[in-house]
Design a protein around this motif. Structure first.
Motif, PDB file in Angstrom:
ATOM      1  N   GLN A 218      20.274 -30.975   9.776  1.00  0.00           N
ATOM      2  CA  GLN A 218      19.931 -29.991   8.522  1.00  0.00           C
ATOM      3  C   GLN A 218      18.755 -29.108   8.928  1.00  0.00           C
ATOM      4  O   GLN A 218      18.830 -27.844   8.573  1.00  0.00           O
ATOM      5  CB  GLN A 218      19.457 -31.178   7.355  1.00  0.00           C
ATOM      6  N   LYS A 219      17.962 -29.572   9.779  1.00  0.00           N
ATOM      7  CA  LYS A 219      16.819 -28.790  10.274  1.00  0.00           C
ATOM      8  C   LYS A 219      17.358 -27.648  11.294  1.00  0.00           C
ATOM      9  O   LYS A 219      16.966 -26.423  11.293  1.00  0.00           O
ATOM     10  CB  LYS A 219      16.055 -29.533  11.168  1.00  0.00           C
ATOM     11  N   LEU A 220      18.634 -27.853  11.951  1.00  0.00           N
ATOM     12  CA  LEU A 220      19.223 -26.926  12.924  1.00  0.00           C
ATOM     13  C   LEU A 220      19.829 -25.814  12.123  1.00  0.00           C
ATOM     14  O   LEU A 220      19.820 -24.608  12.462  1.00  0.00           O
ATOM     15  CB  LEU A 220      20.190 -27.480  13.828  1.00  0.00           C
ATOM     16  N   ASN A 221      20.435 -26.376  11.048  1.00  0.00           N
ATOM     17  CA  ASN A 221      21.082 -25.412  10.011  1.00  0.00           C
ATOM     18  C   ASN A 221      20.037 -24.263   9.336  1.00  0.00           C
ATOM     19  O   ASN A 221      20.091 -23.255   9.369  1.00  0.00           O
ATOM     20  CB  ASN A 221      21.894 -26.058   8.724  1.00  0.00           C
ATOM     21  N   GLU A 222      18.897 -24.977   9.100  1.00  0.00           N
ATOM     22  CA  GLU A 222      18.101 -24.001   8.449  1.00  0.00           C
ATOM     23  C   GLU A 222      17.435 -23.401   9.409  1.00  0.00           C
ATOM     24  O   GLU A 222      16.972 -21.689   9.272  1.00  0.00           O
ATOM     25  CB  GLU A 222      16.938 -24.935   8.059  1.00  0.00           C
ATOM     26  N   ALA A 223      17.169 -23.415  10.733  1.00  0.00           N
ATOM     27  CA  ALA A 223      16.460 -22.472  11.674  1.00  0.00           C
ATOM     28  C   ALA A 223      17.747 -21.580  11.982  1.00  0.00           C
ATOM     29  O   ALA A 223      17.307 -20.363  12.274  1.00  0.00           O
ATOM     30  CB  ALA A 223      16.172 -23.494  13.074  1.00  0.00           C
ATOM     31  N   THR A 224      18.931 -22.014  12.047  1.00  0.00           N
ATOM     32  CA  THR A 224      19.971 -20.990  12.286  1.00  0.00           C
ATOM     33  C   THR A 224      19.808 -19.756  11.258  1.00  0.00           C
ATOM     34  O   THR A 224      20.130 -18.692  11.629  1.00  0.00           O
ATOM     35  CB  THR A 224      21.572 -21.818  12.563  1.00  0.00           C
ATOM     36  N   GLU A 225      20.112 -20.449  10.165  1.00  0.00           N
ATOM     37  CA  GLU A 225      19.983 -19.356   8.890  1.00  0.00           C
ATOM     38  C   GLU A 225      18.675 -18.301   9.006  1.00  0.00           C
ATOM     39  O   GLU A 225      18.837 -17.196   8.895  1.00  0.00           O
ATOM     40  CB  GLU A 225      19.863 -19.974   7.514  1.00  0.00           C
ATOM     41  N   LYS A 226      17.638 -18.658   9.580  1.00  0.00           N
ATOM     42  CA  LYS A 226      16.447 -17.854   9.662  1.00  0.00           C
ATOM     43  C   LYS A 226      16.379 -17.075  10.902  1.00  0.00           C
ATOM     44  O   LYS A 226      16.025 -15.794  10.821  1.00  0.00           O
ATOM     45  CB  LYS A 226      15.176 -18.729   9.617  1.00  0.00           C
ATOM     46  N   TYR A 227      16.825 -17.794  11.943  1.00  0.00           N
ATOM     47  CA  TYR A 227      16.553 -17.003  13.092  1.00  0.00           C
ATOM     48  C   TYR A 227      17.797 -16.516  14.049  1.00  0.00           C
ATOM     49  O   TYR A 227      17.961 -15.746  15.009  1.00  0.00           O
ATOM     50  CB  TYR A 227      15.710 -17.794  14.179  1.00  0.00           C
ATOM     51  N   GLY A 228      18.987 -16.965  13.434  1.00  0.00           N
ATOM     52  CA  GLY A 228      20.317 -16.823  14.310  1.00  0.00           C
ATOM     53  C   GLY A 228      21.240 -15.567  13.726  1.00  0.00           C
ATOM     54  O   GLY A 228      22.306 -15.509  13.939  1.00  0.00           O
TER      55      GLY A 228
END
Length: 392
Positions: free
Chosen positions: A289-299
């Motif tokens: 879940q945290k990886l998904n959030e980080a990907t959405e923001k920085y990817g």
């Protein structure tokens, strides 16, 4: 029959209850091949420009660098692995740690697949022992616990194992099932797990897929997976391409620490593999879940070509240090000249010493020879492996 089952369970448990004597015997194996001055200078001279210019690595949240909850035990850093390529995500992170923490207990050493150190051609550009000299450790349970016991640095692990980096582009940003050794160590030593999330590493070798029948064949010759995609075909004609990466903008996002030892209700000695698997799956869901959030923001800008060109122009005087086609030469040059320089002072590049390096290590030239270069690399690897086995 019941006695046999009981003995098997006892043997299984004992694998995870190493004695102080076993760990002490492994101390020399754990420490002898690591060269701190080599790794620090290597990061400053070679990996630093690659990390800062080619990958333009960003570290989000690391200005508040994690401190230990237990001074007697290392923190365990854990992240997603990705790229279907050489582990440049890990290399970029470790190089930053070594430069910033300067070999203190707050720096990290990484547990890596033993395949990378066993087979000579799996070492970057055939530089013998480079993984070890730069601080990496073979990922065995004995080495992991030795690192925890010695308490010299923090430890970086990849919970997915080799399945993470080799999962294929169709599974990008999807955590694979976790191994359990890092959970055991966190519980036994009551130390926190520090998750961070690696963004854009999936684009180091895009459109590369893990074809299982091919991977099964490749494992017999020491290749942990076969990155079937456009870049692998280019590597046939220029072997150095096999070892490098596209200029993805790597971003490392620090997560919230996890206290695994507070999530169990039984002693370490009584934990079963089933207990750990269930716990590992809970963590995987949280971290996904945290990886998904980080990907959405920085990817969203995984290459940022405009930023790349700007960075390259700004650092044009160091072009030969960070541009991939020169990596075989610059890394080999450093390794050769570090010995001559006895590790004192910064390694200075000159045309004369470049020629000397090529003469002393002509394997560099194989990196630029279409097709035949792979034959030379294969023969060199076979010969080196044969010598190692003979000297054991």
């Amino acid at each position: 029959m019941q006695t046999q089952i009981t003995e098997q369970k006892a043997t299984y448990k004992n694998r995870f209850l190493l004695t102080d004597e076993e760990i002490e015997k492994n101390r020399e194996n754990y420490t002898c091949k690591f060269n701190l001055s080599y790794s620090e200078l290597f990061c400053k001279t070679i990996l630093g420009p690659i990390r800062d210019v080619w990958f333009r690595a960003k570290f989000v949240g690391f200005e508040n660098y994690p401190t230990r909850n237990n001074q007697n035990s290392p923190l365990i850093f854990a992240t997603n692995h990705s790229g279907m390529a050489f582990p440049w995500d890990a290399i970029a992170f470790i190089s930053q740690s070594l430069e910033k923490q300067q070999g203190s207990i707050d720096s990290v050493r990484a547990l890596i697949s033993p395949m990378l150190t066993k087979y000579p051609y799996m070492c970057p550009f055939m530089i013998d022992g480079l993984w070890w000299k730069a601080g990496c450790i073979n990922a065995t349970f004995l080495n992991f616990e030795t690192g925890m016991k010695l308490n010299q640095t923090n430890i970086l692990i990849f919970p997915e194992g080799i399945e993470g980096i080799g999962k294929g582009f169709d599974k990008k940003y999807q955590f694979q099932p976790f191994k359990t050794s890092f959970l055991r160590m966190s519980i036994r030593y009551k130390t926190d797990i520090i998750p961070f999330y690696t963004i854009n590493g999936e684009f180091n070798n895009p459109l590369a897929y893990n074809i299982k029948p091919l991977t099964k064949i490749c494992k017999k010759i020491g290749l942990p997976f076969f990155p079937f995609g456009p870049i692998i075909f280019l590597a046939l004609f220029q072997p150095w391409i096999f070892y490098v990466s596209l200029p993805s903008q790597l971003t490392f996002v620090l997560g919230e620490r996890i206290k695994v030892y507070e999530l169990i209700d039984k002693p370490y000695e009584d934990l079963t593999q089933k207990d750990l698997k269930i716990l590992g799956e809970k963590l995987r869901v949280i971290m996904q879940q945290k990886l998904n959030e980080a990907t959405e923001k920085y990817g969203k800008k995984y290459y940022d070509i405009k930023g790349l060109i700007k960075s390259m122009w700004k650092n044009k005087k160091h072009f030969f240090r960070y541009f991939p086609a020169f990596w075989p030469l610059t890394m080999t040059y450093f390794d050769e000249n570090y010995k001559e320089n006895n590790g004192k002072g910064e390694i200075k590049f000159s045309i004369f010493n470049c020629l000397k390096t090529i003469i002393k290590r002509p394997i560099i030239l194989a990196m630029y020879l279409p097709i035949i270069g792979w034959i030379i690399i294969g023969l060199k690897s076979w010969w080196t492996l044969k010598k190692r086995n003979k000297n054991k």
